[in-house]
Design a protein around this motif. Sequence first.
Motif, PDB file in Angstrom:
ATOM      1  N   GLN A  39       0.835  -1.186   0.000  1.00 23.39           N
ATOM      2  CA  GLN A  39       0.000   0.000   0.000  1.00 23.39           C
ATOM      3  C   GLN A  39       0.877   1.244   0.000  1.00 23.39           C
ATOM      4  O   GLN A  39       1.666   1.454   0.920  1.00 23.39           O
ATOM      5  N   ALA A  40       0.750   2.036  -1.046  1.00 25.79           N
ATOM      6  CA  ALA A  40       1.478   3.285  -1.171  1.00 25.79           C
ATOM      7  C   ALA A  40       0.589   4.432  -0.701  1.00 25.79           C
ATOM      8  O   ALA A  40      -0.639   4.309  -0.701  1.00 25.79           O
ATOM      9  N   PRO A  41       1.179   5.557  -0.313  1.00 25.54           N
ATOM     10  CA  PRO A  41       0.378   6.705   0.123  1.00 25.54           C
ATOM     11  C   PRO A  41      -0.622   7.125  -0.940  1.00 25.54           C
ATOM     12  O   PRO A  41      -0.280   7.278  -2.106  1.00 25.54           O
ATOM     13  N   GLY A  42      -1.867   7.288  -0.535  1.00 29.39           N
ATOM     14  CA  GLY A  42      -2.906   7.705  -1.452  1.00 29.39           C
ATOM     15  C   GLY A  42      -3.466   6.616  -2.333  1.00 29.39           C
ATOM     16  O   GLY A  42      -4.318   6.896  -3.182  1.00 29.39           O
ATOM     17  N   LYS A  43      -3.005   5.387  -2.158  1.00 31.69           N
ATOM     18  CA  LYS A  43      -3.480   4.282  -2.971  1.00 31.69           C
ATOM     19  C   LYS A  43      -4.097   3.192  -2.105  1.00 31.69           C
ATOM     20  O   LYS A  43      -3.828   3.098  -0.916  1.00 31.69           O
ATOM     21  N   GLU A  44      -4.928   2.369  -2.731  1.00 27.43           N
ATOM     22  CA  GLU A  44      -5.506   1.230  -2.045  1.00 27.43           C
ATOM     23  C   GLU A  44      -4.492   0.100  -1.958  1.00 27.43           C
ATOM     24  O   GLU A  44      -3.560   0.012  -2.757  1.00 27.43           O
ATOM     25  N   ARG A  45      -4.680  -0.760  -0.972  1.00 26.18           N
ATOM     26  CA  ARG A  45      -3.813  -1.913  -0.834  1.00 26.18           C
ATOM     27  C   ARG A  45      -4.024  -2.851  -2.020  1.00 26.18           C
ATOM     28  O   ARG A  45      -5.160  -3.135  -2.406  1.00 26.18           O
ATOM     29  N   GLU A  46      -2.928  -3.327  -2.604  1.00 21.72           N
ATOM     30  CA  GLU A  46      -3.011  -4.170  -3.776  1.00 21.72           C
ATOM     31  C   GLU A  46      -2.238  -5.467  -3.580  1.00 21.72           C
ATOM     32  O   GLU A  46      -1.233  -5.511  -2.870  1.00 21.72           O
ATOM     33  N   LEU A  47      -2.708  -6.509  -4.236  1.00 20.56           N
ATOM     34  CA  LEU A  47      -2.024  -7.795  -4.206  1.00 20.56           C
ATOM     35  C   LEU A  47      -0.786  -7.729  -5.086  1.00 20.56           C
ATOM     36  O   LEU A  47      -0.863  -7.325  -6.247  1.00 20.56           O
ATOM     37  N   VAL A  48       0.341  -8.137  -4.544  1.00 20.99           N
ATOM     38  CA  VAL A  48       1.598  -8.155  -5.275  1.00 20.99           C
ATOM     39  C   VAL A  48       1.899  -9.552  -5.795  1.00 20.99           C
ATOM     40  O   VAL A  48       2.226  -9.735  -6.971  1.00 20.99           O
TER      41      VAL A  48
END
Length: 123
Positions: A39-48
């Motif tokens: 999860q990056a600032p300003g973004k939703e958590r994403e599957l890597v």
Amino acid sequence: QVQLVESGGGSVQAGESLRLSCAASGSIVSMNTMSWYRQAPGKERELVAAITSGGRTNYADSVKGRFTISRDNAKITVYLQMNSLKPEDTAVYYCNARLTRYSGSYLRSGDYWGQGTQVTVSS
């Protein structure tokens, strides 16, 4: 208590590598699917990346060819080898595990999350 602890994060320059580890502990019977999210600032958590109990892997398009997920069942640990890092990889990385544990005389399956580890990639 079941715990997931991430390690290996840090600050690197673009093009360098890092290896993240996620160690599970507790009354664990087996690990099922284990995954890395970010999860990056300003973004939703994403599957890597994800890896099943049978060893099948899946990756986000943005990391294909650069990241490798693996697991060591004996150590109850999942790894994420990150090569050719880019500034856009900067995020907090979280370990997720779908596992089965002892609960008294019963077995119980559920999802568990680690606390996260920061990865920062500079240009």
